[in-house]
Design a protein around this motif. Structure first.
Motif, PDB file in Angstrom:
ATOM      1  N   ARG A  44       0.818  -1.217   0.000  1.00  0.00           N
ATOM      2  CA  ARG A  44       0.000   0.000   0.000  1.00  0.00           C
ATOM      3  C   ARG A  44       0.853   1.268   0.000  1.00  0.00           C
ATOM      4  NH1 ARG A  44      -4.490   1.319   4.712  1.00  0.00           N
ATOM      5  NH2 ARG A  44      -4.812   3.502   4.219  1.00  0.00           N
ATOM      6  N   TYR A  65      -2.455   2.501  -4.023  1.00  0.00           N
ATOM      7  CA  TYR A  65      -3.153   3.091  -2.875  1.00  0.00           C
ATOM      8  C   TYR A  65      -4.521   2.447  -2.710  1.00  0.00           C
ATOM      9  CZ  TYR A  65      -5.258   6.124   0.512  1.00  0.00           C
ATOM     10  OH  TYR A  65      -5.879   6.579   1.649  1.00  0.00           O
ATOM     11  N   THR A  67      -7.635   1.633   0.768  1.00  0.00           N
ATOM     12  CA  THR A  67      -7.956   1.731   2.188  1.00  0.00           C
ATOM     13  C   THR A  67      -8.502   0.382   2.647  1.00  0.00           C
ATOM     14  OG1 THR A  67     -10.230   2.496   1.865  1.00  0.00           O
ATOM     15  CG2 THR A  67      -8.507   4.174   1.877  1.00  0.00           C
ATOM     16  N   ASN A  68      -8.948   0.311   3.888  1.00  0.00           N
ATOM     17  CA  ASN A  68      -9.449  -0.938   4.446  1.00  0.00           C
ATOM     18  C   ASN A  68     -10.963  -0.937   4.539  1.00  0.00           C
ATOM     19  OD1 ASN A  68      -6.751  -1.641   4.802  1.00  0.00           O
ATOM     20  ND2 ASN A  68      -6.706  -0.957   6.922  1.00  0.00           N
ATOM     21  N   GLN A  71     -11.986  -0.239  10.189  1.00  0.00           N
ATOM     22  CA  GLN A  71     -11.177   0.778  10.848  1.00  0.00           C
ATOM     23  C   GLN A  71     -11.530   0.786  12.332  1.00  0.00           C
ATOM     24  OE1 GLN A  71      -8.968   2.604   9.188  1.00  0.00           O
ATOM     25  NE2 GLN A  71      -9.578   2.254   7.062  1.00  0.00           N
ATOM     26  N   ASN A  84     -13.194   6.870  -0.420  1.00  0.00           N
ATOM     27  CA  ASN A  84     -12.556   5.566  -0.206  1.00  0.00           C
ATOM     28  C   ASN A  84     -13.065   4.528  -1.202  1.00  0.00           C
ATOM     29  OD1 ASN A  84     -11.022   6.511   1.913  1.00  0.00           O
ATOM     30  ND2 ASN A  84     -12.430   5.813   3.495  1.00  0.00           N
ATOM     31  N   ASN A  88     -10.687   2.504  -3.783  1.00  0.00           N
ATOM     32  CA  ASN A  88     -10.626   1.048  -3.720  1.00  0.00           C
ATOM     33  C   ASN A  88     -11.104   0.397  -5.013  1.00  0.00           C
ATOM     34  OD1 ASN A  88      -9.583   1.091  -1.100  1.00  0.00           O
ATOM     35  ND2 ASN A  88     -11.623   1.238  -0.203  1.00  0.00           N
TER      36      ASN A  88
END
Length: 242
Positions: A44, A65, A67-68, A71, A84, A88
């Motif tokens: 990442r 890049y 995100t998850n 969180q 996001n 993604n």
């Protein structure tokens, strides 16, 4: 004639060098040295210490890049959720391009918090293996966007095999995932290296030879419980225990 190594595309949830990442690297170093696999890593952005560690072992990587989907403190703002989702989605497309160019035999994901490689493998009709190295909510206090049950069901649906690092964790996720897909796999240790290190002299950090000695290892983070350990030791000391 020896068989060719399996070409693996594996995604890390970060480019840090914490426990999950170290376990991933150790496992692939062991497999690669045996001639069993040829890995290519997805890490990442922004690039951090994991990149240097991969280079040290001669492993190739691509930085993307993303995100998850879990969180500790997810933002409730609609613009953050949308941003996001956009990042993604782009990440999934980028991983699909990697699959097209690298032509791996199998795709892997290294922790439960990011499903983007699994989705790309699903769209490209490739087998996917998911390494579940943590509970997520129970241990690291993560909040899953879809909830624990739905998230683990998605891991089941997107994976041909689900690997855990303990039998206890395997038993836990078997409540949500087909148990025939689940197998525990421990990170291999270089026993000879550990034996050699154990023979080295090291400075004793403890002041009192007769006191009870406690050691806690792991990344310094709230989920590892270092604060609770310090509080417990303080209470024992005040009670008169050495």
């Amino acid at each position: 004639m020896s068989s060719q190594p399996i070409k693996v595309l594996i995604m890390s949830h970060s480019s840090e060098l914490s426990g999950a990442e170290r376990s991933m690297v150790d496992l692939f170093v062991y497999w690669a040295n045996k001639g069993w696999v040829k890995p290519h890593f997805i890490i990442r952005r922004p690039i951090r210490n994991l990149a240097k560690e991969l280079k040290n072992h001669g492993f190739e990587y691509s930085a993307i890049y993303y995100t998850n989907w879990s969180q500790r403190n997810p933002s409730p703002r609609a613009e953050d959720v949308f941003r996001n989702a956009l990042y993604n989605t782009k990440a999934v497309f980028a991983i699909e391009k990697l699959i097209a160019s690298l032509k791996p035999d199998i795709v892997m994901t290294n922790t439960i918090v990011a499903p983007w490689a699994a989705l790309a493998a699903y769209y490209q009709r490739l087998p996917h293996v998911w390494f579940v190295r943590e509970y997520g909510d129970i241990d690291h206090r993560h909040i899953f966007e879809l909830g624990r049950e739905k998230m683990l069901q998605d891991i089941d649906n997107l994976s041909s095999l689900v690997v855990t690092n303990s039998k206890t964790l395997a038993k836990h996720i078997a409540n949500y995932i087909d148990k025939d897909k689940i197998t525990p796999l421990y990170t291999p240790f270089n026993i000879e290296y550990l034996r050699q290190k154990s023979l080295e002299r090291a400075k004793n950090p403890f002041k009192n030879e007769d006191s009870l000695k406690l050691v806690i290892t792991g990344k310094i983070t709230p989920s590892k419980g270092q604060v609770e350990t310090a509080e417990a030791v303080s209470r024992l000391t005040r009670m008169g225990h050495d």
